[in-house]
Scaffold this motif. Structure first.
Motif, PDB file in Angstrom:
ATOM      1  N   ASN A  10     127.595   9.829  46.821  1.00 41.77           N
ATOM      2  CA  ASN A  10     128.382  10.028  48.046  1.00 41.77           C
ATOM      3  C   ASN A  10     129.314  11.216  47.880  1.00 41.77           C
ATOM      4  O   ASN A  10     129.399  12.083  48.759  1.00 41.77           O
ATOM      5  N   ALA A  11     129.992  11.277  46.716  1.00 35.08           N
ATOM      6  CA  ALA A  11     130.940  12.360  46.467  1.00 35.08           C
ATOM      7  C   ALA A  11     130.229  13.698  46.428  1.00 35.08           C
ATOM      8  O   ALA A  11     130.682  14.676  47.028  1.00 35.08           O
ATOM      9  N   THR A  14     129.317  14.514  50.013  1.00 31.09           N
ATOM     10  CA  THR A  14     130.472  14.840  50.848  1.00 31.09           C
ATOM     11  C   THR A  14     131.035  16.202  50.476  1.00 31.09           C
ATOM     12  O   THR A  14     131.339  17.018  51.349  1.00 31.09           O
ATOM     13  N   ALA A  15     131.137  16.467  49.171  1.00 32.63           N
ATOM     14  CA  ALA A  15     131.683  17.752  48.737  1.00 32.63           C
ATOM     15  C   ALA A  15     130.774  18.895  49.177  1.00 32.63           C
ATOM     16  O   ALA A  15     131.250  19.933  49.630  1.00 32.63           O
ATOM     17  N   ARG A  16     129.469  18.693  49.102  1.00 37.00           N
ATOM     18  CA  ARG A  16     128.546  19.759  49.516  1.00 37.00           C
ATOM     19  C   ARG A  16     128.566  19.954  51.025  1.00 37.00           C
ATOM     20  O   ARG A  16     128.472  21.088  51.517  1.00 37.00           O
ATOM     21  N   LEU A  18     131.121  19.543  52.832  1.00 41.49           N
ATOM     22  CA  LEU A  18     132.358  20.282  53.097  1.00 41.49           C
ATOM     23  C   LEU A  18     132.182  21.762  52.798  1.00 41.49           C
ATOM     24  O   LEU A  18     132.649  22.617  53.556  1.00 41.49           O
ATOM     25  N   VAL A  19     131.493  22.057  51.699  1.00 45.27           N
ATOM     26  CA  VAL A  19     131.237  23.460  51.368  1.00 45.27           C
ATOM     27  C   VAL A  19     130.418  24.101  52.493  1.00 45.27           C
ATOM     28  O   VAL A  19     130.734  25.204  52.972  1.00 45.27           O
ATOM     29  N   ARG A  22     132.606  24.657  55.571  1.00 45.87           N
ATOM     30  CA  ARG A  22     133.532  25.783  55.423  1.00 45.87           C
ATOM     31  C   ARG A  22     132.781  27.115  55.503  1.00 45.87           C
ATOM     32  O   ARG A  22     133.226  28.059  56.154  1.00 45.87           O
ATOM     33  N   ARG A  82     129.892  14.037  62.487  1.00 39.29           N
ATOM     34  CA  ARG A  82     129.757  12.889  61.579  1.00 39.29           C
ATOM     35  C   ARG A  82     131.146  12.351  61.224  1.00 39.29           C
ATOM     36  O   ARG A  82     131.374  11.134  61.227  1.00 39.29           O
ATOM     37  N   ARG A  86     132.661   8.696  62.172  1.00 40.11           N
ATOM     38  CA  ARG A  86     133.193   7.832  61.107  1.00 40.11           C
ATOM     39  C   ARG A  86     134.587   7.342  61.454  1.00 40.11           C
ATOM     40  O   ARG A  86     134.911   6.164  61.315  1.00 40.11           O
TER      41      ARG A  86
END
Lengths: 121, 240
Positions: A10-11, A14-16, A18-19, A22, A82, A86
């Motif tokens: 999940n992390a 989620t981090a990807r 966000l990348v 951005r 998304r 959520r």
């Protein structure tokens, strides 16, 4: 252990996401400005549909710009959507992800179709 | 003689309850906690609230004062009371009410654990003392965020917590950030993974309510921004 692996995946996702959000925001900041300036130019210059199509038809730069715009928007919008689902509808999990992939594909198909239609008109 | 009397409406009951009106003498330098304690000792012994140190260290006396989360032991009545108006005291927002002004902090502390807000020493102890220069970038970043007293005010002030029950919240993420900057820690990857989930640092909207109301003048928003940077770097490196 399974829970830990789920959290890790999940992390990573989620981090990807966000990348990706951005990075596409960076593209969109320029693309939206150019898009709006083009609209204002076309309207204020009093161009009719035929004259606009005359400028866009066969214009590879135009097609490349709007293809990039469409791809960036198709990645950017579903990620934000998304988050909104959520937070505001408490919609989670796989069904949300599948729906957002569908939104991305629809945006991509409609956008590229429109860009190509104006290019090839 | 209205100014000599302090009038309060205090929440009584659990989630379903009602305000009860109290009156007591207005005293010099009286804190909100003083007022609540005086009511409990002289008027209604069944009034439930929580405190320990009375000097702004333990972080247990926080409650809503006229809709604003405050540490009540360090909040003087005269500083927050609009002239002649009644004061309204409620339990902290975003946490289940146990009774009256006491909330159940379990979810708050569970999230500290979930955000890996604890030191991870690694498998084997280091051979020697770790040297952490006080002016190193990491030490200074940790210093800025380290003075948290776990009062729950930021958690109570946070709108993201109010609409996403899984969101780790400002306090847990702030603690996690201090540990990300602890060069001795050996659990950094799992910590970044823990805070980069959908319910982690990337859910922060930077409303900055946590920063506005933190009684220790910390900025969890800034700590969360640091976590966003570090998790994105880790994702780009492929570390998480």
């Amino acid at each position: 252990m399974n829970a830990a692996r789920n959290a890790a995946s999940n992390a990573a996702w989620t981090a990807r996401l966000l990348v990706a959000q951005r990075a596409t925001a960076f593209v969109l900041a320029f693309a939206v400005a150019i898009h709006l300036a083009t609209i204002i130019y076309a309207v204020r210059a009093g161009l009719n549909a035929g004259e606009i199509l005359g400028r866009t038809r066969g214009n590879a730069l135009f097609l490349a710009f709007y293809s990039l715009f469409v791809v960036a928007a198709s990645i950017h919008a579903p990620i934000g959507l998304r988050n909104i689902f959520r937070e505001w509808a408490n919609w989670r999990g796989r069904s949300l992800n599948i729906a957002m992939i569908a939104v991305a594909l629809i945006l991509l198909a409609l956008g590229l179709r429109a860009a190509f239609a104006v290019y090839a008109a | 003689m209205q100014t000599d009397t302090l009038e309060l409406d205090i929440w009584r009951g659990g989630r379903d309850g009602a305000f009860q009106a109290f009156e007591l003498p207005l005293r010099e330098s009286q804190t909100i906690l003083d007022a609540v304690t005086e009511i409990q000792r002289t008027q209604d012994a069944s009034l439930a609230y929580r405190f320990a140190c009375r000097v702004g260290m333990c972080g247990s006396c926080a409650m809503m004062v006229d809709g604003i989360p405050r540490w009540t032991c360090r909040t003087r009545v005269v500083d927050v009371q609009r002239k002649g108006k009644r004061l309204k005291l409620e339990p902290l927002r975003n946490l289940p009410v146990v009774k009256d002004l006491a909330v159940d902090m379990a979810a708050f502390f569970d999230k500290w654990r979930d955000a890996k807000g604890y030191f991870e020493p690694g498998e084997s102890p280091p051979a020697d003392f770790a040297v952490v220069p006080p002016d190193s970038r990491e030490r200074r970043a940790a210093d800025v965020a380290i003075e948290c007293i776990n009062c729950g005010i930021c958690y109570s002030a946070c709108d993201v917590v109010s609409w996403d029950k899984d969101y780790l919240g400002p306090a847990a993420l702030n603690r996690s950030w201090t540990l990300v900057n602890d060069v001795r820690d050996r659990g950094q990857t799992s910590r970044l993974e823990a805070v980069a989930t959908d319910s982690g640092c990337h859910s922060c909207h930077s409303h900055m309510s946590c920063t506005a109301f933190c009684p220790k003048q910390l900025s969890p928003t800034q700590s969360i921004a640091g976590l966003k940077r570090e998790t994105m770097r880790a994702a780009l490196r492929g570390a998480i």
